[in-house]
Write a protein that holds these residues in place. Structure first.
Motif, PDB file in Angstrom:
ATOM      1  N   ALA A 133       0.855  -1.202   0.000  1.00 37.07           N
ATOM      2  CA  ALA A 133       0.000   0.000   0.000  1.00 37.07           C
ATOM      3  C   ALA A 133       0.879   1.236   0.000  1.00 37.07           C
ATOM      4  N   ILE A 134       0.345   2.294  -0.619  1.00 32.29           N
ATOM      5  CA  ILE A 134       0.985   3.615  -0.559  1.00 32.29           C
ATOM      6  C   ILE A 134       0.011   4.523   0.162  1.00 32.29           C
ATOM      7  N   ALA A 135       0.512   5.237   1.170  1.00 37.00           N
ATOM      8  CA  ALA A 135      -0.374   6.159   1.907  1.00 37.00           C
ATOM      9  C   ALA A 135       0.310   7.520   2.027  1.00 37.00           C
ATOM     10  N   PRO A 136      -0.475   8.591   1.848  1.00 38.89           N
ATOM     11  CA  PRO A 136       0.099   9.930   1.963  1.00 38.89           C
ATOM     12  C   PRO A 136       0.199  10.364   3.421  1.00 38.89           C
ATOM     13  N   ALA A 137       1.128  11.284   3.683  1.00 39.99           N
ATOM     14  CA  ALA A 137       1.073  12.009   4.956  1.00 39.99           C
ATOM     15  C   ALA A 137      -0.080  13.003   4.848  1.00 39.99           C
ATOM     16  N   ASN A 138      -0.460  13.592   5.940  1.00 38.92           N
ATOM     17  CA  ASN A 138      -1.508  14.625   5.859  1.00 38.92           C
ATOM     18  C   ASN A 138      -1.113  15.801   6.729  1.00 38.92           C
ATOM     19  N   ILE A 139      -1.618  16.987   6.338  1.00 34.20           N
ATOM     20  CA  ILE A 139      -1.372  18.160   7.171  1.00 34.20           C
ATOM     21  C   ILE A 139      -2.714  18.570   7.802  1.00 34.20           C
ATOM     22  N   ALA A 140      -2.699  18.744   9.112  1.00 37.98           N
ATOM     23  CA  ALA A 140      -3.947  19.092   9.813  1.00 37.98           C
ATOM     24  C   ALA A 140      -4.223  20.587   9.670  1.00 37.98           C
ATOM     25  N   PHE A 141      -5.421  20.899   9.197  1.00 42.36           N
ATOM     26  CA  PHE A 141      -5.905  22.292   9.173  1.00 42.36           C
ATOM     27  C   PHE A 141      -6.438  22.645  10.562  1.00 42.36           C
ATOM     28  N   ILE A 142      -7.163  21.700  11.159  1.00 43.62           N
ATOM     29  CA  ILE A 142      -7.574  21.806  12.569  1.00 43.62           C
ATOM     30  C   ILE A 142      -6.846  20.664  13.273  1.00 43.62           C
ATOM     31  N   LYS A 143      -6.075  20.984  14.285  1.00 43.82           N
ATOM     32  CA  LYS A 143      -5.133  20.022  14.855  1.00 43.82           C
ATOM     33  C   LYS A 143      -5.732  19.124  15.940  1.00 43.82           C
ATOM     34  N   TYR A 144      -5.104  17.971  16.054  1.00 43.07           N
ATOM     35  CA  TYR A 144      -5.395  17.021  17.145  1.00 43.07           C
ATOM     36  C   TYR A 144      -4.239  17.124  18.131  1.00 43.07           C
ATOM     37  N   TRP A 145      -4.534  17.507  19.355  1.00 44.09           N
ATOM     38  CA  TRP A 145      -3.479  17.533  20.382  1.00 44.09           C
ATOM     39  C   TRP A 145      -4.129  17.222  21.720  1.00 44.09           C
ATOM     40  N   GLY A 146      -3.997  15.993  22.164  1.00 45.87           N
ATOM     41  CA  GLY A 146      -4.575  15.578  23.454  1.00 45.87           C
ATOM     42  C   GLY A 146      -5.635  14.514  23.249  1.00 45.87           C
ATOM     43  N   LYS A 147      -5.630  13.557  24.183  1.00 48.07           N
ATOM     44  CA  LYS A 147      -6.555  12.419  24.057  1.00 48.07           C
ATOM     45  C   LYS A 147      -7.505  12.354  25.240  1.00 48.07           C
ATOM     46  N   SER A 148      -8.702  11.829  24.996  1.00 47.57           N
ATOM     47  CA  SER A 148      -9.620  11.560  26.105  1.00 47.57           C
ATOM     48  C   SER A 148      -9.387  10.132  26.611  1.00 47.57           C
ATOM     49  N   ASP A 164     -12.526  16.963  17.258  1.00 47.16           N
ATOM     50  CA  ASP A 164     -12.529  16.622  15.834  1.00 47.16           C
ATOM     51  C   ASP A 164     -11.352  17.352  15.176  1.00 47.16           C
ATOM     52  N   SER A 165     -10.777  16.764  14.125  1.00 47.30           N
ATOM     53  CA  SER A 165      -9.720  17.469  13.390  1.00 47.30           C
ATOM     54  C   SER A 165      -9.967  17.321  11.891  1.00 47.30           C
ATOM     55  N   ILE A 166      -9.324  18.200  11.113  1.00 48.24           N
ATOM     56  CA  ILE A 166      -9.528  18.226   9.651  1.00 48.24           C
ATOM     57  C   ILE A 166      -8.165  18.330   8.975  1.00 48.24           C
ATOM     58  N   SER A 167      -7.985  17.587   7.870  1.00 43.07           N
ATOM     59  CA  SER A 167      -6.669  17.598   7.218  1.00 43.07           C
ATOM     60  C   SER A 167      -6.772  17.500   5.707  1.00 43.07           C
ATOM     61  N   MET A 168      -5.618  17.689   5.070  1.00 47.81           N
ATOM     62  CA  MET A 168      -5.484  17.501   3.616  1.00 47.81           C
ATOM     63  C   MET A 168      -4.353  16.497   3.381  1.00 47.81           C
ATOM     64  N   ASN A 169      -4.593  15.519   2.526  1.00 47.78           N
ATOM     65  CA  ASN A 169      -3.534  14.555   2.189  1.00 47.78           C
ATOM     66  C   ASN A 169      -2.482  15.210   1.309  1.00 47.78           C
ATOM     67  N   LEU A 219     -12.917  25.190  19.840  1.00 49.44           N
ATOM     68  CA  LEU A 219     -12.750  24.286  18.705  1.00 49.44           C
ATOM     69  C   LEU A 219     -14.014  23.977  17.888  1.00 49.44           C
ATOM     70  N   PRO A 220     -15.179  23.711  18.517  1.00 49.41           N
ATOM     71  CA  PRO A 220     -16.335  23.357  17.681  1.00 49.41           C
ATOM     72  C   PRO A 220     -16.657  24.428  16.638  1.00 49.41           C
ATOM     73  N   GLN A 221     -16.585  25.681  17.055  1.00 49.18           N
ATOM     74  CA  GLN A 221     -16.876  26.777  16.123  1.00 49.18           C
ATOM     75  C   GLN A 221     -15.783  26.881  15.048  1.00 49.18           C
ATOM     76  N   ARG A 222     -14.539  26.621  15.455  1.00 49.57           N
ATOM     77  CA  ARG A 222     -13.422  26.671  14.510  1.00 49.57           C
ATOM     78  C   ARG A 222     -13.550  25.548  13.466  1.00 49.57           C
ATOM     79  N   VAL A 223     -13.968  24.358  13.926  1.00 50.79           N
ATOM     80  CA  VAL A 223     -14.180  23.225  13.002  1.00 50.79           C
ATOM     81  C   VAL A 223     -15.263  23.613  11.991  1.00 50.79           C
ATOM     82  N   ASP A 224     -16.347  24.225  12.459  1.00 51.23           N
ATOM     83  CA  ASP A 224     -17.429  24.646  11.552  1.00 51.23           C
ATOM     84  C   ASP A 224     -16.926  25.664  10.527  1.00 51.23           C
TER      85      ASP A 224
END
Ligand code: PMV
Length: 326
Positions: free
Chosen positions: A5-20, A30-35, A209-214
């Motif tokens: 398989a070939i998989a791209p890296a992605n750059i987060a537009f809205i970042k993930y930092w921290g886990k529940s 939630d986070s958003i990215s581009m491959n 974050l929720p408003q930023r994601v929207d």
């Protein structure tokens, strides 16, 4: 069977930092990215009775013991879901330096997951593949669907998956990844996220974050680049504020990072629609639309202290290919 398989890296537009939930790698938001078309991992896997214990090899570099253990844990998840007990041979290759932010673990676990299930003969839906990839490295789930991707935080494992918001062809956004230091980062994302709760800024970030994601979703829908760029830069600076105010602090920037941020801001002040974003490392992603490619290429060449620039477009997610690495 052997699969690659070939998989791209992605750059987060809205970042993930921290886990529940650390074990399940459930993110706090939630986070958003581009491959990224120019930064990808290729991985070939074969499960075989002739292999007595897992063999993991990185071409053009070396895995640490810790990294090998993480790959083997990924293979164990695939074996458990498929009900197969064979050891595997794994060969993998990155098109870019392993320490370029957190990119290599995203493309690496996306490629491992897709190739692994194909090699073991178990079919999973795209959604299921994103869930398994997430358990290896959170951001890896965003490297499986096409183009522009949203990862839902979710409150249990099956609810924390990624899906495509738009295909890569929908908008010609460019990402010049300016590498100022290709060595591995000093603090891993896993370690850094462990102390996220010590930042006095975390609550404010989570509330915003929720408003930023929207806003990010709306900017992608309307192809409004200044709206997208502003929200991306805002979230980058906000995540780094959290990182830098953690105890112990996670300071990933260096002097070269700061110089590039300053340059991007000054190019923008002079009328070029260009924005930056930075993951867990000193390297800077410079974002612009394809129509400004020529001017941007000239500007980027004026930057100093640069090791390398990787030019990216939006691209599809992980896919199986016929050319094997062994
Ligand atoms: O999935 P990880 O452990 O590589 O963490 C990714 C963290 C950031 O790159 C800083 C942000 C993101 O969403 O990609």
């Amino acid at each position: 069977m052997k699969a690659t398989a070939i998989a791209p890296a992605n750059i987060a537009f809205i970042k993930y930092w921290g886990k529940s939930n650390n074990e399940l790698r459930l993110p706090l938001n939630d986070s958003i990215s581009m491959n990224l078309s120019g930064a990808y991992t290729t991985t070939t896997i074969e499960f075989s009775p002739t292999v007595s214990r897992d063999e993991v090899k990185l071409l053009d570099g070396e895995f640490s013991e810790k990294e090998i253990a993480r790959v083997v844990a990924g293979l164990d998840r695939i074996r458990a879901l498929a009900g197969v007990h064979l050891s595997a041979r794994v060969v993998t290759q990155n098109s870019f330096p392993k320490g370029a932010g957190s990119a290599a673990s995203a493309s690496g676990f996306a490629a491992l997951t897709m190739a692994g299930f194909a090699a073991i003969g178990k079919t999973l839906s795209e959604k299921e593949l994103t869930v398994v990839a997430r358990l290896g490295s959170g951001s890896a789930c965003r490297s499986i669907p096409d183009g522009f991707v949203l990862w839902k935080s979710g409150d249990m494992s099956d609810h924390s998956y990624a899906y495509s918001l738009h295909p890569s062809s929908c908008w010609d956004i460019r990402d010049a990844l300016v590498i100022v230091d290709s060595r591995m980062k000093k603090i891993s994302t896993t370690d850094g996220m462990e102390s996220v709760v010590t930042s006095p800024h975390l609550a404010k970030r989570l509330a915003a974050l929720p408003q930023r994601v929207d806003r990010c979703i709306a900017a992608l829908r309307d192809k409004n680049f200044s709206m997208l760029g502003s929200v991306v830069e805002e979230d980058c600076l906000d995540m780094h504020k959290v990182m830098q105010t953690q105890s112990p602090p996670c300071v990933y920037w260096n002097a070269a990072t700061q110089k590039i941020m300053d340059a991007v801001i000054s190019w923008r002040m002079s009328g070029l629609p260009v924005y930056f974003t930075i993951d867990a490392g000193p390297n800077v992603h410079v974002l612009y639309e394809a129509i400004h490619e020529k001017e941007m290429a000239k500007k980027l060449l004026t930057l100093t202290d640069v090791e390398k620039i990787i030019y990216n477009k939006a691209t599809d997610g992980a896919k199986l290919v016929d050319q094997h690495l062994f």
